[in-house]
Scaffold this active site. Structure first.
Site, mmCIF file in Angstrom:
data_model
loop_
_atom_site.group_PDB
_atom_site.id
_atom_site.type_symbol
_atom_site.label_atom_id
_atom_site.label_comp_id
_atom_site.label_asym_id
_atom_site.label_seq_id
_atom_site.Cartn_x
_atom_site.Cartn_y
_atom_site.Cartn_z
ATOM 1 N N ARG A 117 4.419 30.896 2.886
ATOM 2 C CA ARG A 117 5.212 29.851 3.550
ATOM 3 C C ARG A 117 6.295 29.279 2.628
ATOM 4 O O ARG A 117 6.624 28.100 2.703
ATOM 5 C CB ARG A 117 4.315 28.705 4.048
ATOM 6 C CG ARG A 117 3.281 29.133 5.071
ATOM 7 C CD ARG A 117 3.921 29.308 6.437
ATOM 8 N NE ARG A 117 2.918 29.503 7.472
ATOM 9 C CZ ARG A 117 2.537 28.569 8.345
ATOM 10 N NH1 ARG A 117 3.071 27.378 8.300
ATOM 11 N NH2 ARG A 117 1.641 28.839 9.253
ATOM 12 N N ARG A 135 9.767 24.336 5.982
ATOM 13 C CA ARG A 135 10.125 22.915 6.056
ATOM 14 C C ARG A 135 10.153 22.164 4.736
ATOM 15 O O ARG A 135 10.596 21.032 4.697
ATOM 16 C CB ARG A 135 9.175 22.223 7.039
ATOM 17 C CG ARG A 135 9.430 22.646 8.459
ATOM 18 C CD ARG A 135 8.354 22.133 9.389
ATOM 19 N NE ARG A 135 7.082 22.774 9.095
ATOM 20 C CZ ARG A 135 5.958 22.533 9.757
ATOM 21 N NH1 ARG A 135 5.941 21.641 10.713
ATOM 22 N NH2 ARG A 135 4.853 23.163 9.444
ATOM 23 N N ARG A 142 17.994 25.169 10.721
ATOM 24 C CA ARG A 142 17.113 25.226 11.891
ATOM 25 C C ARG A 142 17.409 24.132 12.919
ATOM 26 O O ARG A 142 16.842 24.128 14.018
ATOM 27 C CB ARG A 142 15.650 25.104 11.448
ATOM 28 C CG ARG A 142 14.927 26.392 11.118
ATOM 29 C CD ARG A 142 14.528 27.203 12.352
ATOM 30 N NE ARG A 142 14.007 26.374 13.444
ATOM 31 C CZ ARG A 142 12.779 25.880 13.515
ATOM 32 N NH1 ARG A 142 11.904 26.140 12.570
ATOM 33 N NH2 ARG A 142 12.403 25.140 14.535
ATOM 34 N N ASP A 175 6.820 34.642 12.526
ATOM 35 C CA ASP A 175 5.524 33.999 12.722
ATOM 36 C C ASP A 175 4.549 35.032 13.246
ATOM 37 O O ASP A 175 4.956 36.054 13.809
ATOM 38 C CB ASP A 175 5.615 32.829 13.703
ATOM 39 C CG ASP A 175 4.354 31.988 13.654
ATOM 40 O OD1 ASP A 175 4.215 31.167 12.733
ATOM 41 O OD2 ASP A 175 3.462 32.182 14.513
ATOM 42 N N TYR A 181 -6.156 32.638 18.542
ATOM 43 C CA TYR A 181 -5.100 31.920 19.283
ATOM 44 C C TYR A 181 -5.086 32.328 20.744
ATOM 45 O O TYR A 181 -4.949 31.490 21.641
ATOM 46 C CB TYR A 181 -3.719 32.178 18.649
ATOM 47 C CG TYR A 181 -3.484 31.349 17.399
ATOM 48 C CD1 TYR A 181 -3.305 29.975 17.477
ATOM 49 C CD2 TYR A 181 -3.457 31.944 16.140
ATOM 50 C CE1 TYR A 181 -3.096 29.213 16.334
ATOM 51 C CE2 TYR A 181 -3.256 31.195 14.995
ATOM 52 C CZ TYR A 181 -3.075 29.826 15.094
ATOM 53 O OH TYR A 181 -2.888 29.078 13.968
HETATM 54 C C1 LIG Z 1 -1.856 30.843 11.055
HETATM 55 C C2 LIG Z 1 -0.406 31.233 10.922
HETATM 56 C C3 LIG Z 1 0.655 30.879 11.811
HETATM 57 N N1 LIG Z 1 1.795 31.452 11.317
HETATM 58 C C4 LIG Z 1 1.520 32.138 10.161
HETATM 59 C C5 LIG Z 1 0.148 32.046 9.916
HETATM 60 C C6 LIG Z 1 -0.570 32.713 8.782
HETATM 61 C C7 LIG Z 1 -0.304 32.016 7.503
HETATM 62 C C8 LIG Z 1 -1.142 30.802 7.248
HETATM 63 O O1 LIG Z 1 -2.350 30.910 7.237
HETATM 64 O O2 LIG Z 1 -0.522 29.753 7.018
HETATM 65 C C9 LIG Z 1 2.436 32.946 9.331
HETATM 66 C C10 LIG Z 1 3.783 32.442 9.060
HETATM 67 N N2 LIG Z 1 4.520 31.530 9.752
HETATM 68 C C11 LIG Z 1 5.738 31.367 9.165
HETATM 69 C C12 LIG Z 1 5.819 32.266 8.080
HETATM 70 C C13 LIG Z 1 7.128 32.440 7.337
HETATM 71 C C14 LIG Z 1 7.257 33.181 6.152
HETATM 72 C C15 LIG Z 1 6.844 32.412 4.897
HETATM 73 O O3 LIG Z 1 7.702 31.741 4.313
HETATM 74 O O4 LIG Z 1 5.681 32.550 4.466
HETATM 75 C C16 LIG Z 1 4.590 32.925 7.984
HETATM 76 C C17 LIG Z 1 4.123 33.963 6.979
HETATM 77 C C18 LIG Z 1 6.820 30.481 9.601
HETATM 78 C C19 LIG Z 1 6.472 29.252 10.342
HETATM 79 N N3 LIG Z 1 5.579 29.119 11.379
HETATM 80 C C20 LIG Z 1 5.580 27.839 11.831
HETATM 81 C C21 LIG Z 1 6.521 27.100 11.082
HETATM 82 C C22 LIG Z 1 6.843 25.630 11.281
HETATM 83 C C23 LIG Z 1 7.692 25.459 12.492
HETATM 84 C C24 LIG Z 1 9.055 24.871 12.205
HETATM 85 O O5 LIG Z 1 9.602 24.973 11.078
HETATM 86 O O6 LIG Z 1 9.630 24.365 13.171
HETATM 87 C C25 LIG Z 1 7.093 27.978 10.153
HETATM 88 C C26 LIG Z 1 8.174 27.686 9.153
HETATM 89 C C27 LIG Z 1 4.773 27.342 12.971
HETATM 90 C C28 LIG Z 1 3.344 27.671 12.881
HETATM 91 N N4 LIG Z 1 2.802 28.910 13.150
HETATM 92 C C29 LIG Z 1 1.439 28.877 12.931
HETATM 93 C C30 LIG Z 1 1.105 27.561 12.487
HETATM 94 C C31 LIG Z 1 -0.284 27.106 12.148
HETATM 95 C C32 LIG Z 1 2.305 26.822 12.460
HETATM 96 C C33 LIG Z 1 2.510 25.397 11.974
HETATM 97 C C34 LIG Z 1 2.597 24.411 13.090
HETATM 98 C C35 LIG Z 1 3.203 23.121 12.558
HETATM 99 O O7 LIG Z 1 2.572 22.479 11.706
HETATM 100 O O8 LIG Z 1 4.300 22.788 13.000
HETATM 101 C C36 LIG Z 1 0.564 30.066 13.058
#
Ligand SMILES: Cc1c2[nH]c(c1CCC(=O)O)Cc1[nH]c(c(CCC(=O)O)c1C)Cc1[nH]c(c(CCC(=O)O)c1C)Cc1[nH]c(c(C)c1CCC(=O)O)C2
Length: 365
Positions: free
Chosen positions: A48, A52, A61, A97, A172
């Site tokens: 990640r 953010r 974004r 994602d 999910y």
């Molecule tokens: C479980 C999981 C998800 N997504 C992901 C996982 C596995 C990794 C982990 O265990 O953390 C994988 C993921 N999601 C995202 C990345 C980007 C690449 C990176 O920089 O690592 C990666 C590798 C972007 C994202 N995916 C998400 C964001 C945030 C949304 C935003 O910026 O508007 C980002 C940057 C959304 C997301 N998507 C998911 C979650 C739990 C969330 C967060 C929700 C929140 O708190 O808002 C599902």
């Protein structure tokens, strides 16, 4: 089969340009550590790392929904590059994602800010399985396009592709969104083992196909995120999850790119996650890396494992905790430094930049 045979028949990235990417990144510290070869310094990247915590991310974004942003190749390339420019990490991770391939095959879902992926109609019956059709490269043209742009910009810095593992995706899909206890998921797993097996097998096919698209476009390594599989006991993991995760790893094995496997709270599963077919096993902060190496056994590199929350402490404390990680990793065959889970949104980006510098300086040989 070599990666150049392009088994999908897609030739958007030519064999020659793929060879160029392989050559440019081959001697990077990151890929050397994955292969358990000697490195000039311990490579660092952060799960990640794009997102953010970075003001430049929030800026680009603005007004664009998360899922929409994942389908905009230029934006994806820019966001993927931001942490590489800022922190000087040793690898980029493709901005996307885990639910993107599901959206691409027509599953109605959204990523709700502050919540995570939400599925409009959860998958709970045998009839629902029919909605999980195969994924083809034509379903994700933006992935091929963005990776093409990225490899041109990244030069010697490898790009990590990724996907969600069958268990975490199934959670999910079955729950309909994020879940603390995975009740419905486990109810299916224990109550209708054949339906469960068919569900994770479908997801393995889709995930394998999605990773292949990324590798054929130029990803130098792949990470399979099984973020929530730590909810399972080893016997259940072995019976109900390992075959599907192994199928994903087998699907990409012919390409010869390193395969990383990571989950949270997976201390008791580390050996099995390696057995599933990973070349590199990701470790969260709960198990010291020397102990993790004993659990994983020889022949695999490890990735991890600073507690992300440590980054909120003052720099001397961060350095002391980082030193502990490096000391525990001293005897490993291959070590890629990472956090034990993802970067948190409210983290100070400067603390991450300092951490990269500290690991590089402490491990320079
Ligand atoms: C479980 C999981 C998800 N997504 C992901 C996982 C596995 C990794 C982990 O265990 O953390 C994988 C993921 N999601 C995202 C990345 C980007 C690449 C990176 O920089 O690592 C990666 C590798 C972007 C994202 N995916 C998400 C964001 C945030 C949304 C935003 O910026 O508007 C980002 C940057 C959304 C997301 N998507 C998911 C979650 C739990 C969330 C967060 C929700 C929140 O708190 O808002 C599902």
């Amino acid at each position: 089969m070599s990666a150049n045979d392009s088994p999908s028949g897609q030739q958007k990235t030519t064999s020659a340009s793929l060879d160029a990417v392989r050559n440019a990144t081959h001697d990077s510290a990151f890929l050397k550590a994955c292969r358990r070869e000697p490195v000039p310094h311990t490579p660092v990247w952060f799960m990640r790392q794009a997102g953010r915590s970075l003001p430049e991310y929030l800026k680009v974004r603005e007004g664009i929904a998360m899922l929409d942003s994942c389908m905009m190749p230029e934006l994806v390339a820019e966001i993927t590059l931001q942490p590489v420019r800022r922190h000087k990490v040793d690898a980029a991770i493709y901005f996307s994602d885990i639910v993107v391939p599901l959206k691409a095959i027509g599953i109605d879902l959204d990523i709700k800010p502050g919540v995570g992926p939400v599925i409009a109609e959860p998958i709970r019956t045998r009839a629902d399985l029919a909605r999980l059709r195969d994924l083809t490269p034509e379903d994700v043209p933006y992935v091929t396009e963005a990776i093409g742009m990225l490899t041109a910009e990244l030069g010697a810095t490898p790009l990590i592709g990724f996907a969600g593992a069958p268990f975490t995706l199934a959670s999910y899909l079955v729950e309909g969104g994020p879940s603390r206890n995975h009740e419905r998921t486990k109810a299916m797993m224990y109550g209708d083992p054949q339906l469960w097996a068919d569900l994770v097998d479908r997801l393995a096919e889709i995930t394998g196909a999605f990773l292949k698209v990324q590798i054929e476009a130029g990803a130098s390594a792949v990470q399979l995120f099984d973020s929530w599989v730590g909810a399972l006991a080893p016997a259940d993991y072995r019976r109900a999850v390992l075959p599907a995760s192994a199928k994903v790893f087998d699907a990409v094995a012919p390409y010869g790119v390193p395969r990383i496997h990571f989950g949270v709270g997976t201390g008791e599963l580390l050996g099995l996650m390696g057995e599933a077919g990973a070349d590199v096993v990701g470790v969260d902060w709960r198990v010291p890396l020397d102990e993790a190496a004993r659990r994983v056994g020889p022949g695999k590199a490890l990735q991890g494992n600073l507690d992300p929350a440590v980054l909120f402490a003052p720099t001397p404390a961060v350095e002391a905790k980082t030193r502990e990680v490096l000391d525990a990793a001293a005897g490993l065959e291959g070590h890629i430094f990472n956090l034990g889970h993802g970067v948190m949104p409210n983290m100070d980006p400067d603390a991450l930049t300092r951490l990269v510098g500290y690991v590089h300086e402490q491990t320079a040989r």
